[in-house]
Design a protein around this motif. Structure first.
Motif, PDB file in Angstrom:
ATOM      1  N   LEU A   1       3.598   5.701   5.303  1.00  0.00           N
ATOM      2  CA  LEU A   1       3.006   6.698   6.198  1.00  0.00           C
ATOM      3  C   LEU A   1       4.081   7.712   6.595  1.00  0.00           C
ATOM      4  O   LEU A   1       3.842   8.928   6.597  1.00  0.00           O
ATOM      5  CB  LEU A   1       2.425   6.014   7.436  1.00  0.00           C
ATOM      6  CG  LEU A   1       1.617   6.901   8.368  1.00  0.00           C
ATOM      7  CD1 LEU A   1       0.395   7.427   7.657  1.00  0.00           C
ATOM      8  CD2 LEU A   1       1.194   6.130   9.609  1.00  0.00           C
ATOM      9  N   ALA A   2       5.262   7.201   6.903  1.00  0.00           N
ATOM     10  CA  ALA A   2       6.370   8.106   7.209  1.00  0.00           C
ATOM     11  C   ALA A   2       6.665   8.964   5.986  1.00  0.00           C
ATOM     12  O   ALA A   2       6.906  10.176   6.107  1.00  0.00           O
ATOM     13  CB  ALA A   2       7.598   7.309   7.621  1.00  0.00           C
TER      14      ALA A   2
ATOM     15  N   PHE B   1       2.814  -0.100   4.953  1.00  0.00           N
ATOM     16  CA  PHE B   1       1.902   0.876   5.564  1.00  0.00           C
ATOM     17  C   PHE B   1       2.692   1.906   6.360  1.00  0.00           C
ATOM     18  O   PHE B   1       2.466   3.115   6.254  1.00  0.00           O
ATOM     19  CB  PHE B   1       0.927   0.123   6.482  1.00  0.00           C
ATOM     20  CG  PHE B   1      -0.262   0.929   6.907  1.00  0.00           C
ATOM     21  CD1 PHE B   1      -1.462   0.804   6.242  1.00  0.00           C
ATOM     22  CD2 PHE B   1      -0.174   1.798   7.974  1.00  0.00           C
ATOM     23  CE1 PHE B   1      -2.558   1.539   6.637  1.00  0.00           C
ATOM     24  CE2 PHE B   1      -1.267   2.541   8.361  1.00  0.00           C
ATOM     25  CZ  PHE B   1      -2.464   2.408   7.696  1.00  0.00           C
ATOM     26  N   ILE B   2       3.626   1.425   7.146  1.00  0.00           N
ATOM     27  CA  ILE B   2       4.401   2.301   8.023  1.00  0.00           C
ATOM     28  C   ILE B   2       5.386   3.152   7.231  1.00  0.00           C
ATOM     29  O   ILE B   2       5.461   4.371   7.412  1.00  0.00           O
ATOM     30  CB  ILE B   2       5.172   1.443   9.047  1.00  0.00           C
ATOM     31  CG1 ILE B   2       4.194   0.737   9.954  1.00  0.00           C
ATOM     32  CG2 ILE B   2       6.123   2.298   9.857  1.00  0.00           C
ATOM     33  CD1 ILE B   2       3.218   1.654  10.600  1.00  0.00           C
ATOM     34  N   VAL B   3       6.098   2.497   6.340  1.00  0.00           N
ATOM     35  CA  VAL B   3       7.119   3.232   5.588  1.00  0.00           C
ATOM     36  C   VAL B   3       6.473   4.348   4.775  1.00  0.00           C
ATOM     37  O   VAL B   3       6.938   5.494   4.776  1.00  0.00           O
ATOM     38  CB  VAL B   3       7.884   2.272   4.663  1.00  0.00           C
ATOM     39  CG1 VAL B   3       8.868   3.047   3.808  1.00  0.00           C
ATOM     40  CG2 VAL B   3       8.611   1.226   5.481  1.00  0.00           C
TER      41      VAL B   3
ATOM     42  N   ILE C   1       0.864  -1.167   0.000  1.00  0.00           N
ATOM     43  CA  ILE C   1       0.000   0.000   0.000  1.00  0.00           C
ATOM     44  C   ILE C   1       0.905   1.223   0.000  1.00  0.00           C
ATOM     45  O   ILE C   1       2.038   1.155   0.472  1.00  0.00           O
ATOM     46  CB  ILE C   1      -0.944  -0.016   1.226  1.00  0.00           C
ATOM     47  CG1 ILE C   1      -2.147   0.875   0.981  1.00  0.00           C
ATOM     48  CG2 ILE C   1      -0.217   0.404   2.493  1.00  0.00           C
ATOM     49  CD1 ILE C   1      -3.336   0.498   1.829  1.00  0.00           C
TER      50      ILE C   1
ATOM     51  N   ILE D   1      10.243  -3.834   6.412  1.00  0.00           N
ATOM     52  CA  ILE D   1       9.312  -3.098   7.264  1.00  0.00           C
ATOM     53  C   ILE D   1       7.999  -2.963   6.499  1.00  0.00           C
ATOM     54  O   ILE D   1       7.988  -2.835   5.282  1.00  0.00           O
ATOM     55  CB  ILE D   1       9.872  -1.712   7.611  1.00  0.00           C
ATOM     56  CG1 ILE D   1      11.217  -1.899   8.303  1.00  0.00           C
ATOM     57  CG2 ILE D   1       8.932  -0.956   8.534  1.00  0.00           C
ATOM     58  CD1 ILE D   1      11.858  -0.624   8.714  1.00  0.00           C
ATOM     59  N   GLN D   2       6.898  -2.971   7.236  1.00  0.00           N
ATOM     60  CA  GLN D   2       5.603  -2.977   6.577  1.00  0.00           C
ATOM     61  C   GLN D   2       5.388  -1.711   5.734  1.00  0.00           C
ATOM     62  O   GLN D   2       5.634  -0.608   6.200  1.00  0.00           O
ATOM     63  CB  GLN D   2       4.506  -3.078   7.619  1.00  0.00           C
ATOM     64  CG  GLN D   2       4.722  -4.244   8.552  1.00  0.00           C
ATOM     65  CD  GLN D   2       3.589  -4.437   9.513  1.00  0.00           C
ATOM     66  OE1 GLN D   2       2.434  -4.303   9.145  1.00  0.00           O
ATOM     67  NE2 GLN D   2       3.903  -4.745  10.746  1.00  0.00           N
TER      68      GLN D   2
ATOM     69  N   LEU E   1       0.707   5.083   1.149  1.00  0.00           N
ATOM     70  CA  LEU E   1      -0.066   6.173   1.749  1.00  0.00           C
ATOM     71  C   LEU E   1       0.516   7.537   1.420  1.00  0.00           C
ATOM     72  O   LEU E   1      -0.077   8.557   1.741  1.00  0.00           O
ATOM     73  CB  LEU E   1      -0.099   6.010   3.267  1.00  0.00           C
ATOM     74  CG  LEU E   1      -0.798   4.766   3.771  1.00  0.00           C
ATOM     75  CD1 LEU E   1      -0.745   4.716   5.279  1.00  0.00           C
ATOM     76  CD2 LEU E   1      -2.239   4.751   3.300  1.00  0.00           C
TER      77      LEU E   1
END
Ligand SMILES: Nc1ncnc2c1ncn2[C@@H]1O[C@H](COP(=O)(O)OP(=O)(O)OP(=O)(O)O)[C@@H](O)[C@H]1O
Ligand SMILES: [Mg+2]
Lengths: 514, 356, 330
Positions: free
Chosen positions: C136-137, C132-134, C77, C129-130, C79
């Protein structure tokens, strides 16, 4: 043979996983033009050795040379490029893509830079026809049975012009005919000078095709032997590391008195049960204490019958009675309530929760039946889990290990344990001995016999006719998704007769195909 | 000596070690910037201080993140929590504002009960969409995320409802036993969720459903029911968070309450070590994650950094926490440091993947 | 005798629509129904220009959604797209304001997105690392950069930009803008890439099962990095189209756009778990969102909160019907 140069040597290979020393200084060599069987119990380290070779895992120690060059593959991509083609244990293909693509992805035929779909389909069809598999190659792979998927995986591996072909338990989900096809192909490739590593738990296949055997035990090398110089008994002893005593004792115990068992009310009775597009309506009764064997070729509808009894699929025709009273089994919960348990053949997608521990996987069904408000007390968990880890010799005997880190055969045992602790009245076993080593297999067969003596009804599905005949009171034959024959397992029944029933589908009282 | 080393390895290897280190570093940075940061004093029997403030302000995030942990454990995600918080806060405030006596405890309790009931309904709605109809969670909850904002504004008629109710205000800023009331609520909910999941078999069953839904169904788990349940729990947690947020400022703004809290909550869950693909979940990790994020937010305010640039900080901290926790990253780092030590095995991530 | 049983699970009927295309076809059918409802309710709706306007208003969304389709097909994903769109527009506006040559600006603007995407892809792949998190950052980072460039909106007056924005390409009675053509070109290139190149097929493979793809010897890492780079590139193009559309760069534009994009992709029948979906579906998904918007504008009487509720309601009705049609077809 020794004057030739090995195409592959692995020297002093070690691999350590957290808490497990999977390989410990293992040597392995492979010559061109030979079929080399890699043998060992469940968890001996066979798959790990293969994955170390192809770069899925990195080694902790040891060297690998291919054609005299030292190599260290960073991953399967490099290994494939270097001419090492592998079919891993468990089908590792892409269910969301078509059969043709699964064979050719990564090396698709192209025209002017773009994938040539028509050519790909044509070549896929041709390739599969050579192994006698006539299926629609444009269908999604996931819509085919495990066996077909396995054949597709083999076709893929065979089609790349490899120097080394590795087959990790390719035959565990195949039928006699497909195995024969595979053997034929292997011989052909061997004669073309390709080196083949072959992992299996079927001894007759090993003696049928292997030139040499390497035996592993507990991550260590036991030895390398020419097949001709290693009798079966000696091989088994080398694998399990002790004298084999009780392995062949089972035959005498299975003299079952079917008449006594079938006297009473059946535990379950299916009357015209069926599901459109899955199995034609069939009638079948199973009594308490009876072992009913389901025989038939792959895709003949064996698993589908089991799924109807368990409510995994919903029947849309016919009736089912449990203990003489009509019962509708709409979902697994209803089935489990009535004492039915189902051990799926597809342990990876339908059986285990890989991330959860051995303990949690074992108690999952029991816990689900109790409801989440009443957890199984810790002491009882420990007791049950310990008992079954011992009874089925699950290794490593660590209940807190995530189940995905277990070897294939040990995973199968965990799944079996899950259902055994629920003490079901009808246990449906779909290929319970698939991928299980010879010691544990006998153990499981003995267990089945013991359970049925204790009054449990068992529906036993297996591609191995011998096993079915040895255990069952009654053999039910499936063909083309129909039940075509029910044969009492009396003195006159032998593999030949069952084979004939499978082949012709016409054996008995009006059950013939219409 | 060697036992000391293994013990040290045991500590640094613990799941919560690195998140806690990051939290401590953040607190230390604050202390350097403002030495009075760590002081806590007792005034009128209540504790005051920056640390207490951080705890109090993180209460809503902790609540939302708790519910989110359960949803994520089943392999889902709940984007609607912010909107649910806004709707519930708005309903409670609206009801109170219409009372003749805004300070009557009975009125406040009724308001909270009504709003809580609505939250359960909203959660059930999400649950039905995901578990009943089988819509992908991100889209199913996106519907309520969008429409819920509208609902909240509808409740407040697009205005900001201001109330003047002591009992309601207590939820946000009151004290009990020297501690802020919000912290006590967050603690209590944490305890309840922890007991509910870890003392019963619910936790394991949720993890089984998240790990492999089909296998769980065939083992007799009522997967759909479990999935439904977690969305209801998530909405309930969001509602309580909504009460706190509105009580903090004694007003309800349908547009602003709980805006982007879903992202913070997801971040907290992930920093805490729970994987977004579902399966294992760690409530303690989630709470540390929520504290890290709230500390970050609070410090950024305290240091007068403008909120947009503050996002850069957030990005850096989030990546840092995830990096030091990632086995792949640590393996690389270690290899460089001490040649000869083997790199960790490739992590097998795929969830239904059970390599033999 | 050996062949029949294995073949027993072949296709059932010649007319059967391939299963993987059912969601897309369901979406298409429902889109037409929705359009029909619009036409029957509002007379002006039947004007072809309404359809063209949907494309004009959503060209940038379409481009970004195409990039997102690549990422989602691998099971990931992204973001960061909304922020990257805003950042691209900001950078363009500010550089143009400084008098940099438009061609150079275009080049720089087109490089920012892919670079960030590449970096995120590398972190996702190498450190596991997922996404979504990467991403999002990445979203926080890009949004932070926007305000760092300027905290207020920067207008664009450059000649090339304004002419690109105002150019009307006539089709009979009606017209489209440059953005629409760019967007459709992106769709075509993406559809070709996914269906006919190895990269595209590897994208599907990874989405099907990453572990298997790895064991089959496919370039998993390279492909994963590539999809985030592609998504970054699409966001960059989307950002430029947006700056054509608004003729300005604003720090808070396109907030929450990642959700619209994901919604469009998923409505188009792509599975968030990856491995199944089409760019054509994404096109339909964007159109669905566009038609919903247009319906609401035509009504004109809704307050801002009712608008949100109605959008949610229509989205729900649409997805529900899509599910029902899909199940029936199975
Ligand atoms: N990823 C892993 N993490 C931890 N332990 C592992 C992992 N993979 C394998 N093991 C352990 O390594 C040992 C060897 O496993 P391996 O899969 O090589 O056995 P095998 O000989 O192939 O057995 P089987 O016949 O059952 O397939 C087992 O004890 C297993 O539990
Ligand atoms: Mg193995």
């Amino acid at each position: 043979m020794s004057q030739r140069h090995p195409v592959l040597t692995m020297t002093a290979i070690s691999k350590i996983f957290p808490g497990v020393r999977a390989l410990n200084g293992v040597d392995f060599r492979l010559f061109p033009g030979e079929v080399h069987a890699l043998m060992g119990e469940n968890g001996a380290g066979k798959s790990t050795l293969i994955k170390v070779l192809t770069g899925v895992y990195s080694t902790d120690a040891g060297t690998i040379t291919l054609d005299g060059q030292q190599v260290s593959f960073a991953g399967p991509m490099q290994a494939t490029a270097a001419g090492v083609s592998t079919v891993y244990q468990e089908v590792n293909l892409l269910p969301n893509l078509s059969v043709a693509e699964n064979i050719f992805i990564g090396r698709e035929p192209r025209r002017l830079g773009s994938v040539n779909w028509r050519e790909m389909r044509r070549r896929a069809k041709e390739l599969l026809a050579r192994i006698d598999l006539h299926i629609d190659v444009t269908e999604l792979l996931g819509s085919y049975s495990l066996a077909v998927q396995q054949m597709v995986a083999i076709a893929r591996a065979v089609d790349v012009n490899a120097r080394v072909l590795i087959l990790d338990e390719p035959t565990s989900s195949l039928d006699a005919d497909e195995v024969a096809q595979l053997m034929r192909i292997m011989r052909q490739l061997r004669d073309d000078g390709i080196a083949i590593v072959f992992v299996t738990h079927f001894l007759d296949q090993v003696y049928g095709i292997a030139d040499r055997i390497t035996v592993l035990r507990n991550g260590r090398l036991v030895g390398e032997y020419p097949t001709a110089e290693l009798p079966q008994i000696a091989l088994v002893e080398k694998m399990i590391g002790k004298e084999l005593d009780a392995l062949e004792r089972l035959d005498s115990e299975t003299d079952r008195d079917r008449a006594a068992i079938a006297a009473g009310e059946p535990f379950v009775a299916a009357d015209g049960l069926g599901r459109t597009g899955s199995v034609a309506p069939f009638s079948l009764t199973i009594h308490a204490g009876e072992v009913v064997g389901l025989a038939g070729l792959l895709g003949s509808g064996r698993t589908e019958v089991a799924r109807l009894f368990f409510g995994a699929d919903r029947a849309d025709q016919g009736r089912l009675a449990v203990d003489g009273a009509p019962a509708t089994i709409r979902n697994p919960v209803a089935a489990i309530d009535r004492g039915v348990a189902f051990c799926s053949e597809n342990r990876r997608t339908e059986g285990l929760v890989g991330e959860l521990s051995v303990r949690e996987n074992i108690i999952l069904a029991m816990q689900a039946a109790r409801g989440w408000l009443r957890p199984v007390p810790r002491r009882k968990q420990d007791e049950l889990v310990e008992r079954y880890i011992k009874a089925l010799s699950i290794r490593p005997a660590n209940p807190d290990m995530p189940v995905r880190n277990l070897s294939g055969g040990n995973q199968q045992k965990v799944l079996l344990a899950r259902w055994l602790i629920t003490e079901p009245r009808l246990l449906i076993l779909d290929e319970p001995t698939r991928g299980i080593d010879i010691g544990a297999k006998t153990e499981i067969q003995r267990l089945v016999a013991q359970l049925s003596d204790g009054g449990m009804a068992v529906l036993f599905i297996s591609a191995e006719l011998e096993e079915v005949l040895r255990l069952s009171h009654k053999v039910v034959v499936m063909r083309d998704r129909r039940l075509v024959a029910q044969l009492d397992n009396d003195d006159t029944l032998d593999a030949d007769r069952v084979m004939r029933a499978i082949a012709s589908g016409a054996e008995q009282e009006g059950l013939e195909k219409v | 000596m060697s036992t000391a080393r293994t013990r040290l390895a045991g500590v640094t290897g613990h799941r919560l070690f690195w998140p806690l280190v990051v939290l401590v570093v953040l607190l230390a940075a604050n202390t350097v910037y403002r030495p009075s940061f760590l002081s806590v004093e007792l005034k009128n029997g209540h504790l005051y201080g920056s640390l207490i403030d951080i705890l109090r302000l993180s209460a809503p995030l902790i609540l939302v993140a708790l519910g989110m942990s359960l949803v994520i454990a089943t392999g889902g995600i709940d984007l609607s929590v912010g909107s649910v918080a806004a709707v519930c806060g708005a309903i409670a405030c609206l009801y109170i504002s219409e009372q003749p006596d805004q300070n009557s405890l009975g009125g406040v309790l009724t308001a909270v009960a009504i709003a809580f009931g609505i939250a359960l309904l909203l959660g059930a709605w999400n649950g039905i969409l995901v578990a009943g109809i089988g819509i992908q969670p991100i889209i199913a909850t996106l519907i309520l995320m969008v429409a819920g904002r509208g609902l909240a504004q509808l409740v407040t008629s697009g205005q900001i409802i201001t109330i003047n109710s002591e009992p309601y205000k207590t939820i946000g800023v009151g004290h009990l036993l020297t501690l802020p009331f919000a912290i006590i609520i967050a603690l209590a909910v944490t305890l309840v969720v922890a007991l509910l999941t870890r003392r019963t078999a619910l936790g394991m069953i949720i993890e089984a459903v998240g790990g492999n839904a089909e296998a769980s169904r065939l083992a007799g788990v009522r997967s759909r029911r479990i999935t439904f349940l977690v969305y209801v729990v998530s909405a309930a947690c969001a509602a309580v968070a909504g009460f706190m947020m509105t009580a903090n400022v004694s007003s309800a703004d349908g547009n602003a309450v709980g805006l982007w809290v879903e992202l913070d909550a997801i971040l907290a869950v992930v920093i805490g070590g729970t994987s977004l693909v579902g399966g294992r979940f760690y409530l303690s990790g989630t709470i540390v994650g929520a504290l890290i994020i709230q500390t970050l937010t609070t410090s950024v305010y305290a240091m007068n950094i403008d909120p947009q640039t503050a996002l850069l900080f957030k990005a850096v901290v989030v990546i840092a926490v995830c990096l030091i926790q990632a086995p792949a990253f640590r393996a690389r780092f270690r290899r460089r440091q001490a040649p000869g030590v083997p790199p960790a095995a490739p992590v097998e991530k795929q969830k239904e993947q059970v390599p033999a | 005798m050996t062949t029949t049983p294995l073949a027993a699970r072949g296709p059932r009927a010649w007319w059967r629509v391939p299963q993987r295309q059912v969601p897309v076809l369901a979406t298409l059918a429902l889109l037409l129904v929705m359009y029909g409802i619009g036409v029957s309710q509002y007379r002006a709706f039947s004007n072809i220009q309404v359809v063209f306007n949907i494309f004009i208003d959503n060209g940038f969304l379409l481009v970004v959604a195409v990039g997102m389709t690549f990422v989602i097909l691998t099971g990931g994903i992204d973001l960061s797209v909304g922020s990257v769109v805003a950042m691209t527009a900001m950078v363009s506006a500010s550089l143009l304001g400084d008098g940099v040559h438009p061609a150079l600006v275009l080049l720089i603007a087109l490089l920012i997105g892919p670079t960030l995407g590449f970096a995120m892809g590398c972190v996702i792949h190498f450190f596991d690392i997922q996404p979504f998190i990467v991403t999002l950052a990445g979203m926080f980072f890009a949004r932070g950069m926007c305000t760092w460039i300027s905290s207020t909106s920067i207008p664009i007056t450059d000649g090339f930009w304004t002419s690109a924005a105002q150019e009307r390409i006539r089709i009979g009675e009606n017209f489209v803008t440059v953005s629409v053509l760019v967007a459709l070109a992106v769709v075509a290139v993406a559809a070709y890439t996914l269906a006919y190149t190895r990269l595209g097929r590897n994208v599907y493979a990874i989405g099907g099962n990453q572990q298997s793809a790895l064991l089959m010897g496919l370039p998993v890492g390279r492909t994963k990095i590539a999809v985030y780079t592609i998504s970054g590139l699409c966001s960059a193009i989307g950002g430029i189209l947006l700056s054509f559309y608004t003729l300005s760069g604003a720090p808070l534009i396109a907030v929450g756009m990642e959700l619209d994009t994901i919604a469009a992709v998923v409505i188009g029948g792509t599975l968030l778990t990856g491995g199944s979906g089409y760019v054509f579906g994404t096109l339909l998904g964007v159109l669905v969102l566009g038609v919903i918007q247009t319906l609401i504008t035509f009504d004109g009487s809704l307050s801002s909160w009712w608008t949100k509720i109605v959008i949610g309601g229509l989205l729900f009705a649409f997805i529900l019907l899509q599910r029902l049609v899909g199940i029936r077809k199975k």
